[in-house]
Scaffold this motif. Structure first.
Motif, PDB file in Angstrom:
ATOM      1  N   LEU A 121     -34.058  38.541 -17.038  1.00 37.31           N
ATOM      2  CA  LEU A 121     -34.314  39.190 -16.127  1.00 37.31           C
ATOM      3  C   LEU A 121     -33.425  39.148 -14.818  1.00 37.31           C
ATOM      4  O   LEU A 121     -34.183  37.845 -14.605  1.00 37.31           O
ATOM      5  N   GLN A 122     -31.605  39.352 -14.862  1.00 39.96           N
ATOM      6  CA  GLN A 122     -31.568  38.388 -13.880  1.00 39.96           C
ATOM      7  C   GLN A 122     -31.435  38.488 -12.178  1.00 39.96           C
ATOM      8  O   GLN A 122     -31.987  39.241 -12.116  1.00 39.96           O
ATOM      9  N   LEU A 123     -32.159  36.978 -11.796  1.00 39.61           N
ATOM     10  CA  LEU A 123     -32.626  37.503  -9.803  1.00 39.61           C
ATOM     11  C   LEU A 123     -31.439  36.954  -9.764  1.00 39.61           C
ATOM     12  O   LEU A 123     -30.550  35.673  -9.665  1.00 39.61           O
ATOM     13  N   HIS A 124     -31.494  37.867  -8.133  1.00 44.73           N
ATOM     14  CA  HIS A 124     -30.135  37.463  -7.806  1.00 44.73           C
ATOM     15  C   HIS A 124     -31.015  36.710  -6.013  1.00 44.73           C
ATOM     16  O   HIS A 124     -31.647  36.992  -5.647  1.00 44.73           O
ATOM     17  N   LEU A 125     -30.394  35.741  -6.151  1.00 45.72           N
ATOM     18  CA  LEU A 125     -29.969  34.578  -4.541  1.00 45.72           C
ATOM     19  C   LEU A 125     -29.052  34.760  -3.874  1.00 45.72           C
ATOM     20  O   LEU A 125     -28.061  34.751  -3.983  1.00 45.72           O
ATOM     21  N   GLY A 126     -29.536  34.378  -2.986  1.00 43.19           N
ATOM     22  CA  GLY A 126     -28.400  35.174  -1.770  1.00 43.19           C
ATOM     23  C   GLY A 126     -28.211  35.760  -0.693  1.00 43.19           C
ATOM     24  O   GLY A 126     -28.757  36.565  -1.600  1.00 43.19           O
ATOM     25  N   ASP A 127     -26.775  35.977  -0.785  1.00 46.57           N
ATOM     26  CA  ASP A 127     -26.472  37.997   0.492  1.00 46.57           C
ATOM     27  C   ASP A 127     -25.262  37.438  -0.051  1.00 46.57           C
ATOM     28  O   ASP A 127     -25.018  39.315   0.777  1.00 46.57           O
ATOM     29  N   GLU A 128     -24.758  37.884  -1.098  1.00 43.24           N
ATOM     30  CA  GLU A 128     -23.194  38.180  -1.122  1.00 43.24           C
ATOM     31  C   GLU A 128     -23.675  39.621  -1.681  1.00 43.24           C
ATOM     32  O   GLU A 128     -24.724  39.462  -2.696  1.00 43.24           O
ATOM     33  N   THR A 129     -23.124  39.962  -1.300  1.00 45.89           N
ATOM     34  CA  THR A 129     -23.255  41.385  -1.922  1.00 45.89           C
ATOM     35  C   THR A 129     -22.365  41.789  -3.674  1.00 45.89           C
ATOM     36  O   THR A 129     -23.044  42.636  -4.628  1.00 45.89           O
ATOM     37  N   SER A 130     -21.374  40.786  -3.514  1.00 44.98           N
ATOM     38  CA  SER A 130     -20.470  40.985  -4.914  1.00 44.98           C
ATOM     39  C   SER A 130     -21.641  40.921  -6.231  1.00 44.98           C
ATOM     40  O   SER A 130     -21.042  41.211  -6.728  1.00 44.98           O
ATOM     41  N   LYS A 131     -22.868  39.878  -6.489  1.00 51.78           N
ATOM     42  CA  LYS A 131     -23.092  38.978  -7.771  1.00 51.78           C
ATOM     43  C   LYS A 131     -24.807  40.448  -7.862  1.00 51.78           C
ATOM     44  O   LYS A 131     -25.226  40.729  -7.219  1.00 51.78           O
ATOM     45  N   SER A 132     -24.506  40.638  -8.684  1.00 49.83           N
ATOM     46  CA  SER A 132     -25.455  41.858  -9.718  1.00 49.83           C
ATOM     47  C   SER A 132     -26.982  40.391 -10.094  1.00 49.83           C
ATOM     48  O   SER A 132     -27.166  39.492  -9.820  1.00 49.83           O
ATOM     49  N   GLY A 133     -27.342  41.033  -9.674  1.00 48.10           N
ATOM     50  CA  GLY A 133     -29.746  40.965  -9.664  1.00 48.10           C
ATOM     51  C   GLY A 133     -29.717  41.130  -9.221  1.00 48.10           C
ATOM     52  O   GLY A 133     -29.641  41.922  -8.756  1.00 48.10           O
ATOM     53  N   LEU A 134     -31.308  41.352  -9.516  1.00 47.82           N
ATOM     54  CA  LEU A 134     -32.095  41.913  -8.817  1.00 47.82           C
ATOM     55  C   LEU A 134     -32.638  40.375  -7.817  1.00 47.82           C
ATOM     56  O   LEU A 134     -33.079  39.558  -7.807  1.00 47.82           O
ATOM     57  N   ARG A 155     -39.119  37.102 -22.161  1.00 45.81           N
ATOM     58  CA  ARG A 155     -39.245  35.801 -21.799  1.00 45.81           C
ATOM     59  C   ARG A 155     -38.395  34.647 -20.529  1.00 45.81           C
ATOM     60  O   ARG A 155     -39.213  33.488 -20.334  1.00 45.81           O
ATOM     61  N   GLY A 156     -38.016  35.857 -19.543  1.00 43.57           N
ATOM     62  CA  GLY A 156     -38.060  34.482 -18.238  1.00 43.57           C
ATOM     63  C   GLY A 156     -37.387  35.398 -17.404  1.00 43.57           C
ATOM     64  O   GLY A 156     -36.291  36.977 -17.632  1.00 43.57           O
ATOM     65  N   LEU A 157     -35.881  34.530 -16.668  1.00 40.17           N
ATOM     66  CA  LEU A 157     -34.988  34.608 -15.407  1.00 40.17           C
ATOM     67  C   LEU A 157     -34.495  34.034 -15.631  1.00 40.17           C
ATOM     68  O   LEU A 157     -33.966  32.699 -16.122  1.00 40.17           O
ATOM     69  N   MET A 158     -32.779  34.414 -15.511  1.00 36.49           N
ATOM     70  CA  MET A 158     -31.832  33.820 -15.296  1.00 36.49           C
ATOM     71  C   MET A 158     -31.372  33.756 -14.062  1.00 36.49           C
ATOM     72  O   MET A 158     -31.711  35.009 -13.501  1.00 36.49           O
ATOM     73  N   THR A 159     -30.726  32.811 -13.382  1.00 38.11           N
ATOM     74  CA  THR A 159     -29.893  32.897 -11.968  1.00 38.11           C
ATOM     75  C   THR A 159     -28.674  32.112 -11.870  1.00 38.11           C
ATOM     76  O   THR A 159     -28.896  31.135 -12.484  1.00 38.11           O
ATOM     77  N   LEU A 160     -27.776  32.984 -11.169  1.00 33.77           N
ATOM     78  CA  LEU A 160     -26.763  32.049 -11.076  1.00 33.77           C
ATOM     79  C   LEU A 160     -26.705  32.451  -8.979  1.00 33.77           C
ATOM     80  O   LEU A 160     -26.003  33.441  -8.631  1.00 33.77           O
ATOM     81  N   PRO A 161     -26.674  31.127  -8.579  1.00 36.93           N
ATOM     82  CA  PRO A 161     -27.380  31.364  -7.520  1.00 36.93           C
ATOM     83  C   PRO A 161     -25.854  30.403  -6.479  1.00 36.93           C
ATOM     84  O   PRO A 161     -25.424  30.315  -7.289  1.00 36.93           O
ATOM     85  N   PRO A 162     -25.275  31.131  -4.850  1.00 34.77           N
ATOM     86  CA  PRO A 162     -24.340  31.671  -4.777  1.00 34.77           C
ATOM     87  C   PRO A 162     -23.908  29.540  -4.983  1.00 34.77           C
ATOM     88  O   PRO A 162     -24.626  28.532  -4.750  1.00 34.77           O
ATOM     89  N   PRO A 163     -22.326  29.276  -4.186  1.00 33.44           N
ATOM     90  CA  PRO A 163     -22.500  28.346  -4.584  1.00 33.44           C
ATOM     91  C   PRO A 163     -22.840  27.412  -3.638  1.00 33.44           C
ATOM     92  O   PRO A 163     -23.106  27.336  -2.853  1.00 33.44           O
ATOM     93  N   ALA A 164     -22.982  26.023  -4.340  1.00 33.36           N
ATOM     94  CA  ALA A 164     -24.103  25.167  -3.522  1.00 33.36           C
ATOM     95  C   ALA A 164     -23.033  23.508  -3.391  1.00 33.36           C
ATOM     96  O   ALA A 164     -22.927  23.300  -4.758  1.00 33.36           O
ATOM     97  N   ILE A 165     -23.393  23.106  -2.356  1.00 31.77           N
ATOM     98  CA  ILE A 165     -22.502  21.517  -2.209  1.00 31.77           C
ATOM     99  C   ILE A 165     -23.012  20.496  -3.274  1.00 31.77           C
ATOM    100  O   ILE A 165     -22.993  19.693  -3.806  1.00 31.77           O
ATOM    101  N   THR A 166     -24.127  20.220  -1.798  1.00 30.69           N
ATOM    102  CA  THR A 166     -25.144  18.930  -2.075  1.00 30.69           C
ATOM    103  C   THR A 166     -26.157  19.722  -2.516  1.00 30.69           C
ATOM    104  O   THR A 166     -26.287  20.456  -3.350  1.00 30.69           O
ATOM    105  N   ILE A 167     -26.456  18.544  -3.442  1.00 30.63           N
ATOM    106  CA  ILE A 167     -27.647  18.296  -4.496  1.00 30.63           C
ATOM    107  C   ILE A 167     -29.406  18.873  -3.539  1.00 30.63           C
ATOM    108  O   ILE A 167     -30.061  20.214  -4.320  1.00 30.63           O
TER     109      ILE A 167
END
Ligand SMILES: *Cc1c(COP(=O)(O)O)cnc(C)c1O
Length: 227
Positions: A121-134, A155-167
């Motif tokens: 299941l795709q998890l949505h992180l952050g508040d950009e409205t354009s990206k898919s996920g829940l 099997r689990g979850l997948m996520t594509l977080p908002p762009p971030a610069i620092t670790i």
């Protein structure tokens, strides 16, 4: 640099991150992301021992499948429109971008292969409205609805977080994904996959418990923009 040396550099990066964050490298699967790469490049990757690929565009993936040996594990990691669900159900081993009950019901009904379709299941992180996920709560509710569907294996979850610069910023998002993953795992025995981390943030993902990193450019080089 060729694929073999990029692959060995990548293994070194994964190894270094594992020792830094006390992770067992055997618990982290490498999913090569082959979108926009040629069949020749994929064949070279197979010759290097890679046996699975993540593809974003379904038609592009189908064209490649025809020209590569059987037995490769194909992961759909791009958005799936309803009218493409049958192609995913029939040709892929995994779909990592499940974000609606309608989609997973279609995949279940359309799966014909004797083997279950593995889903994340795709998890949505952050508040950009354009990206898919829940959002987390919706994801947990959808998980409950998937577990009894035939021919579907959660099997689990997948996520594509908002762009971030620092670790630290990267880890902030991945830590949120890990929390949701742990809840899923405590509820469903088939859950073993936390798919997060790409070329630019695999160290942060490994630090936060990733079990599958999806790597494109660090393995295949910079991508040509899709025509
Ligand atoms: C393209 C892509 C990747 C790989 O990205 P790189 O930065 O090239 O490693 C991973 N996951 C998804 C969903 C992608 O679309």
């Amino acid at each position: 640099m060729n694929l073999a040396s990029r692959l060995s550099q990548l293994h070194q990066r994964i190894g270094a991150a594992c020792s830094m964050y006390q992770r067992n490298p055997a618990e982290i699967r490498l999913l090569p992301v082959s979108k926009t790469q040629s069949v020749a490049t994929l064949k070279e990757a197979v010759a290097q021992g890679l046996t699975c690929f993540g593809e974003n565009y379904i038609q592009e993936a189908l064209a490649k499948m025809e020209q590569l040996p059987a037995g490769i594990e194909w992961h759909c990691i791009g958005p799936v429109q309803s009218n493409k669900s049958r192609l995913v159900a029939e040709h892929f081993s995994w779909c990592q971008t499940v974000d609606s009950l309608k989609l997973v019901q279609r995949l279940s009904a359309q799966r014909s292969d004797g083997k279950d379709l593995n889903i994340c299941l795709q998890l949505h992180l952050g508040d950009e409205t354009s990206k898919s996920g829940l959002k987390a709560a919706d994801l947990l509710a959808l998980a409950q609805a998937t577990v009894n569907l035939p021919r579907i294996r959660l099997r689990g979850l997948m996520t594509l977080p908002p762009p971030a610069i620092t670790i630290e910023q990267q880890r902030y998002w991945f830590a949120q994904a890990r929390e949701v993953f742990l809840q899923l795992q405590s509820r469903y025995p088939t859950v073993d996959t936390l798919s997060m981390g790409m070329s630019a943030d695999l160290e942060a993902a490994i630090a936060e418990g990733s079990t599958m990193i999806r790597i494109g450019s660090a393995l295949f080089g910079a991508r040509e923009p899709k025509a």
